[in-house]
Structure formats: C-alpha cells, structure tokens
Design an enzyme around this catalytic site. Structure first.
Site, PDB file in Angstrom:
ATOM      1  N   CYS A 139      27.555 -45.771   2.757  1.00  0.00           N
ATOM      2  CA  CYS A 139      26.972 -44.503   3.197  1.00  0.00           C
ATOM      3  C   CYS A 139      26.098 -43.899   2.107  1.00  0.00           C
ATOM      4  CB  CYS A 139      28.081 -43.530   3.595  1.00  0.00           C
ATOM      5  SG  CYS A 139      27.437 -41.933   4.133  1.00  0.00           S
ATOM      6  N   CYS A 142      26.288 -40.121   1.759  1.00  0.00           N
ATOM      7  CA  CYS A 142      27.491 -39.636   1.066  1.00  0.00           C
ATOM      8  C   CYS A 142      27.400 -39.897  -0.431  1.00  0.00           C
ATOM      9  CB  CYS A 142      28.749 -40.357   1.562  1.00  0.00           C
ATOM     10  SG  CYS A 142      28.803 -40.654   3.315  1.00  0.00           S
ATOM     11  N   ASP A 143      26.955 -41.066  -0.818  1.00  0.00           N
ATOM     12  CA  ASP A 143      27.121 -41.503  -2.204  1.00  0.00           C
ATOM     13  C   ASP A 143      25.831 -41.656  -3.003  1.00  0.00           C
ATOM     14  OD1 ASP A 143      29.850 -41.614  -1.738  1.00  0.00           O
ATOM     15  OD2 ASP A 143      29.759 -43.663  -0.993  1.00  0.00           O
TER      16      ASP A 143
END
Ligand code: NDP
Length: 315
Positions: A139, A142-143
């Site tokens: 992701c 997200c990261d």
C-alpha cells in the site's frame, strides 16, 4: 437424538478490520447486541502494517496492531460479543440469514454485516514475506511517506500500480516500475501519468528475482525475461501492486459481485441484493481501500442494519 438449538442473533458481523469494528461500535450502541466473528486474521490487514499515520485522531501515528486493539476494546466496551472463528459458508436463500462458523456451528441472524475485507496479492517470494513491513508493502498510500526522498521499486502494471507509482513519484527520489510484459494493463490516462513523471523509470519485461536485505530492504534483484539479463536496483522500499482479492468466496452463490469478487452494494448505502445483508469495507470497495473509508462504510452498514430492523419490526 436431540437436535442442538441453532443460536439466533440480531446482528452478526463477519470480519474484524476497521469496517467490522466500526459497525460493531454503532450496532452495540444501538442495542443490536452484535456478535462478531473475527475471521482468519483478527484485526484485518492493519495488523500486518507497522506505522499508521493517516488515520485521523492519532497525531503522532500509531502501530497498526495497536490501533486494531483499540478498535476492539471500543467495540467490546459497548457489549459487542467478539469471537474467534471463521465464517465458512452462508445460506441466504429465501430470506434466510444462516452462517456456518468453522465448518460446524450454525448461527442465524436478523441482519448480517459483511466486513471480510480483501487480501493483497503477493509475488510469493520468501524475501517478500520476511521483509513485509520492513520495506515491503502492498500500500503506497499507507507507507509511501516513509520513503520520502529515497529510491523505491513498485511491481505491477494495472491501474493500482500506475496510480501508486505516480503517488510515490511525488514523494520519492526515484521510482522503478517493474512491468512483466512489454505493455501495461492500466488505462491510458493512468499510463500517461506514469510516462509524464520524470522520476519514474519503467523496466519492461522485468520480473523480481529476490528482494535484498536482512533487517530491511536494501535492494531488489530483477531479471529481464527476454534477455535473461539480471541486475540489482538499489532501493529501500519495495511496493507490490499486483491486485487484491476480496474475501468473498463464500457469498458467491447468493450475493451480487463483480468479476473480481467485490460485493455490489446499492449506490449511497451498504445494501446488498439480499434484504438484511449489508456489505462494507474493502470487501465492497476496490477503489479507496483505506482504513478510514472502511470505518466510514462500517458505520453506514450498522445504521442501514438498524433501520432495516426497525422497518421489519424486529428492533
Ligand atoms: P489488475 O488485476 O488490474 O492488475 C494487476 C497487474 O499486476 C497487472 O498488470 C498484472 O500483469 C500484474 N501482475 C499480476 N501478477 C503479477 C506477478 N506475479 N508479477 C508481476 N506482475 C503481476 O489489478 P489492479 O489492482 O491494478 O486493479 C484492480 C481493478 O481496480 C481494476 O479493474 C482497475 O481498473 C481498478 N482500479 C481503478 C482505479 C481508478 O479508477 N482510479 C484505481 C485502482 C484500481 P499483467 O498485465 O501482465 O497481467
């Protein structure tokens, strides 16, 4: 032989990610006495991530597993009955809402909220599993932030990979996009965005041999599947964007879903094609797939379920 009485509940929640727990919090507070079965991965996909920095309300960020523990505590505080167990079959024929848990226990419910999530597809390399959460991620949204100014690689050539490569290109110094064929599956408009980003280098006909590093990602060994030429890219982040699979196999004989298996809900609410059955979170969302959007639709599902119970005179 006496027949065992089948347990009946007002609200059964299948799956324990942000969607399921948020549905549970709302359902419990509305006195629907929800029972939740957590599924194979209690807490869902967030339990395999490390820092979560984009969930509102945590100004310093939080570890994924800890956040899901907080969700669980909040749901239990209002009386949600959270249980271990995997839903292995359902029967939604003729208005029935029957769910089988772990292959043997049957339970019926006035309302069923499906929050079974989706699972990222992985390449299947040992190094990918070992370094998951330590440089390997499925992701970018997200990261990606953790790789600001660094060099990263992303594998995949669909809309997700194109979108995530473009996202990463705004944060990172350089993005290698590893495409296994000589063309991309992504839509033209998404491909154009990739092509127009100066710091994305597309490596065509390229497959991943191994992700390098002991404690964290230090590079990736790739091979050109036409020339068999191998090379090592020095990267600190490795993103896998080769698709997701919604965890909806058990519903396929009863609920409308798209080709990939994402559950279809009515526009603007969480109703499936079966009355009293609602779907939320990633099981019904192939576009956004964020914890906060999953939580939002979980709330919607509980409100939709409560309204249904009231309309049916069951609450
Ligand atoms: P897709 O299934 O569309 O694409 C997966 C990609 O990964 C393909 O390019 C495939 O390669 C590649 N791939 C699969 N397995 C491997 C492997 N083992 N090694 C290397 N590459 C591999 O998944 P997406 O997640 O991209 O998209 C899913 C759906 O969601 C699509 O319908 C998409 O259009 C939609 N979507 C829409 C968005 C939007 O509109 N903004 C954003 C994101 C997704 P190959 O092409 O060779 O098979």
């Amino acid at each position: 032989m006496s027949e065992e009485k089948v347990e009946h509940v007002k609200c059964l929640i299948i799956g324990s990610g942000p969607a399921g727990y948020t549905a549970a919090i709302y359902a419990a507070r509305a006195e629907m006495q929800p029972v939740m079965y957590q599924g194979l991965q209690p807490g869902g996909q967030l339990t395999i991530t490390t820092d979560v920095e984009n969930y509102p309300g945590y100004p310093e960020g939080i570890q994924g597993p800890e956040m899901m523990e907080d969700f669980k505590k909040q749901a239990e505080r209002f009386g949600t009955d959270v249980r271990y167990g995997l839903a292995t079959a359902v029967d939604f024929k003729d208005g029935k809402h029957e769910v089988t848990i772990d292959g043997n226990k049957k339970i019926t419910a006035d309302t069923v909220i499906i929050s079974t999530g989706a699972s990222a597809k992985w390449l299947g390399l040992e190094s990918e599993q070992r370094l998951n959460g330590f440089g390997v991620s499925a992701c970018a949204v997200c990261d990606g932030f953790f790789y600001k100014g660094q060099d990263v690689a992303i594998v995949g050539a669909g809309d997700t990979a194109a979108e995530e490569a473009t996202y990463l290109s705004k944060l990172c110094n350089k993005v290698y996009m590893l495409v296994r064929r000589d063309e991309m599956r992504a839509s033209k408009v998404m491909q154009n965005r990739v092509m127009n980003a100066k710091n994305i280098e597309i490596l065509w006909n390229t497959e991943t041999v191994e992700i390098l590093g002991e404690q964290s990602v230090e590079g990736v060994k790739v091979v050109n599947n036409q020339t068999q030429e191998e090379k090592t890219l020095k990267v600190t982040g490795f993103f896998v964007a080769i698709g997701h699979k919604p965890n909806t196999d058990i519903f396929k004989d009863f609920l409308d879903m798209d080709q990939t298996g994402y559950l279809k809900v009515q526009s603007g609410n969480t109703k499936t094609n079966v009355k009293g059955v609602f779907a939320c979170g990633d099981a019904a969302d192939k576009i956004y797939r964020q914890a906060v959007t999953a939580a939002g639709t979980g709330c919607m599902a509980a409100l939709d379920a409560e309204r249904y119970l009231t309309e049916e005179g069951l609450h």
